[in-house]
Enzyme design. Structure first.
Site, PDB file in Angstrom:
ATOM      1  N   ASP A  93      31.848 -19.190 -10.020  1.00 36.56           N
ATOM      2  CA  ASP A  93      32.084 -18.858  -8.609  1.00 36.56           C
ATOM      3  C   ASP A  93      33.553 -19.089  -8.277  1.00 36.56           C
ATOM      4  OD1 ASP A  93      32.449 -21.571  -8.123  1.00 36.56           O
ATOM      5  OD2 ASP A  93      30.954 -21.704  -6.534  1.00 36.56           O
ATOM      6  N   ASP A 259      22.583 -26.067  -7.667  1.00 40.91           N
ATOM      7  CA  ASP A 259      23.580 -26.832  -8.410  1.00 40.91           C
ATOM      8  C   ASP A 259      23.982 -28.005  -7.554  1.00 40.91           C
ATOM      9  OD1 ASP A 259      26.408 -26.386  -6.998  1.00 40.91           O
ATOM     10  OD2 ASP A 259      25.248 -24.542  -6.852  1.00 40.91           O
TER      11      ASP A 259
END
Ligand SMILES: [Zn+2]
Length: 419
Positions: A93, A259
């Protein structure tokens, strides 16, 4: 339900000697130090999350990687660089938290696509811009009076525009990673709208961003609004969220992955609950290093504390802890000694009751993880990165074990619900 562990270059040195506190002279950090997935026989997570911001930096923020590491990362690729076990997935990301204060993301779609492709990621997230407000009441505006700030709307629009550009380029280039669309919002309905829009663009894996500061009940409210809009094949990811108590409810509403670094950082960034036991958390035992602790150094410099006394108490505490682990030191005497050192280094919180609990229960003796089995009582000592990080790794291990139990419960209960 998959647990992705975010990389921030947290490694431990296997040559570190806990009694002498010395390392091997031939140690080369990047070659010899170990990631959490190399410390345990089985990796304590299902995948890793790597942010472009951590590797290369974004805009004004610099990354955690040195220039040499960045070069090696792009040559070797993410899997070889992080020595990822075979079959483990890596998600990428942008690291939007690093540029949350800037008006627009300082990274372009082409930049991140290049990052994902060059390093060989399995999953790549679109570019997003975090919305800083969460106000469910904005879902109930009086018609004609709009209280949603312009900045929130702009950030959501921009995040959607960038996602559209991202998936368009992924498709056109037939890129070798799965695109993950990011939804940002300020309320249940606004998240639901963003998710619908992302689905229409063609994303079948969608992450909800900006959830970190939300209470679990608020996350559930967002999921309540989002899940009826999901088409059969759409899966959800939660960024920065590990609320194991609610994993079953998350799973019922379409969440397949999350996460979180909190099991790791709780070990050394919080003043309590640093060590995860099976049923409860414990505060770690503080024995700060005389020559590193700023407060203690200042007290010595000002003459308030004699250096010799500080060193004597520091090594006395360490020795007593190790003797205690071998049943050769009394708990009460050990606590007295630890508190005496606490007074000397100027610890603000009195840990006597917490130390009594952890020393009475000795949770590290029960834990089957490689860290506790190898270093014993050192895992609960709050002191220096080698101990603190290993305690973090242990917490990650405990989190994963708990998740695995919840997972098997979810799989067992699913068929009966379908009947
Ligand atoms: Zn352990």
């Amino acid at each position: 339900m998959q647990f992705f562990f975010p990389d921030s270059q947290d490694l431990v040195d296997p040559s570190f000697d806990f009694e002498t506190e010395k390392r091997s002279e031939t140690r080369i950090r990047q070659r010899d130090d170990l990631y959490a997935h190399e410390v345990f026989v089985k990796p304590p997570y299902d995948g890793m999350l790597v942010s472009k911001a951590i590797v290369e930096g974004t805009g004004a923020s610099t990354g955690r990687y040195t220039l040499g590491q960045q070069r090696r990362f792009s040559v070797e690729g993410v899997k070889e660089f992080l020595r990822i076990p075979k079959g483990m997935k890596v998600m990428g990301d942008c690291g939007a938290f690093t540029y949350v204060k800037e008006p627009t993301p300082p990274v372009s779609v082409d930049d991140v696509i290049r990052f994902y492709v060059d390093a060989g990621f399995d999953i790549g997230a679109s570019v997003d811009h975090i919305i800083l407000a969460y106000k469910p009441e904005w879902d109930f505006n009086i018609p004609g009076i709009d209280t949603v700030p312009e900045d929130c709307r702009q950030r959501q629009e921009l995040t959607l525009e960038l996602a559209r550009e991202f998936i368009g380029k992924c498709r056109k280039g037939k890129l070798p990673f799965e695109p993950l669309g990011i939804a940002q919002g300020w309320s249940p309905k606004s998240y639901a709208r963003a998710v619908s829009a992302l689905q229409k663009m063609g994303f079948s894996y969608i992450a909800l961003g900006g959830m970190v500061p939300l209470k679990s009940v608020e996350i559930l409210q967002v999921l309540e609004a989002v899940s009826p809009r999901l088409s059969g094949s759409t899966r959800l990811h939660l960024f920065g969220v590990s609320r194991l108590d609610h994993i079953e409810e998350f799973s019922k509403r379409g969440v397949v992955s999350f996460d979180s670094t909190s099991p790791l950082t709780q070990a050394f960034k919080e003043d309590h609950d640093n060590y995860y036991g099976t049923d409860r958390r414990y505060s770690a035992i503080r024995v700060p290093q005389v020559d590193v602790n700023v407060q203690l150094k200042n007290r010595i410099l000002s003459g308030e504390v004699k250096q010799g006394d500080a060193f004597r108490l520091e090594s006395g505490c360490l020795e007593a802890l190790q003797l205690f682990d071998k049943k050769r030191y009394q708990r009460e005497r050990l606590i007295e000694l630890l508190i005496e050192y606490q007074h000397l280094y100027g610890g603000k919180r009195n840990y006597a009751a917490e130390y009594d609990e952890i020393l009475r229960d000795k949770p590290w003796k029960e834990c089957k993880c490689e860290v506790c089995q190898t270093i014993g009582i050192h895992v609960v000592i709050f002191r220096g990165a080698e101990r603190n990080r290993r305690r973090g790794f242990h917490n990650v291990f405990v989190t994963h074990q708990r998740l695995k139990k919840i997972r098997s419960k979810i799989t067992r209960s699913t068929p009966s619900q379908e009947n």
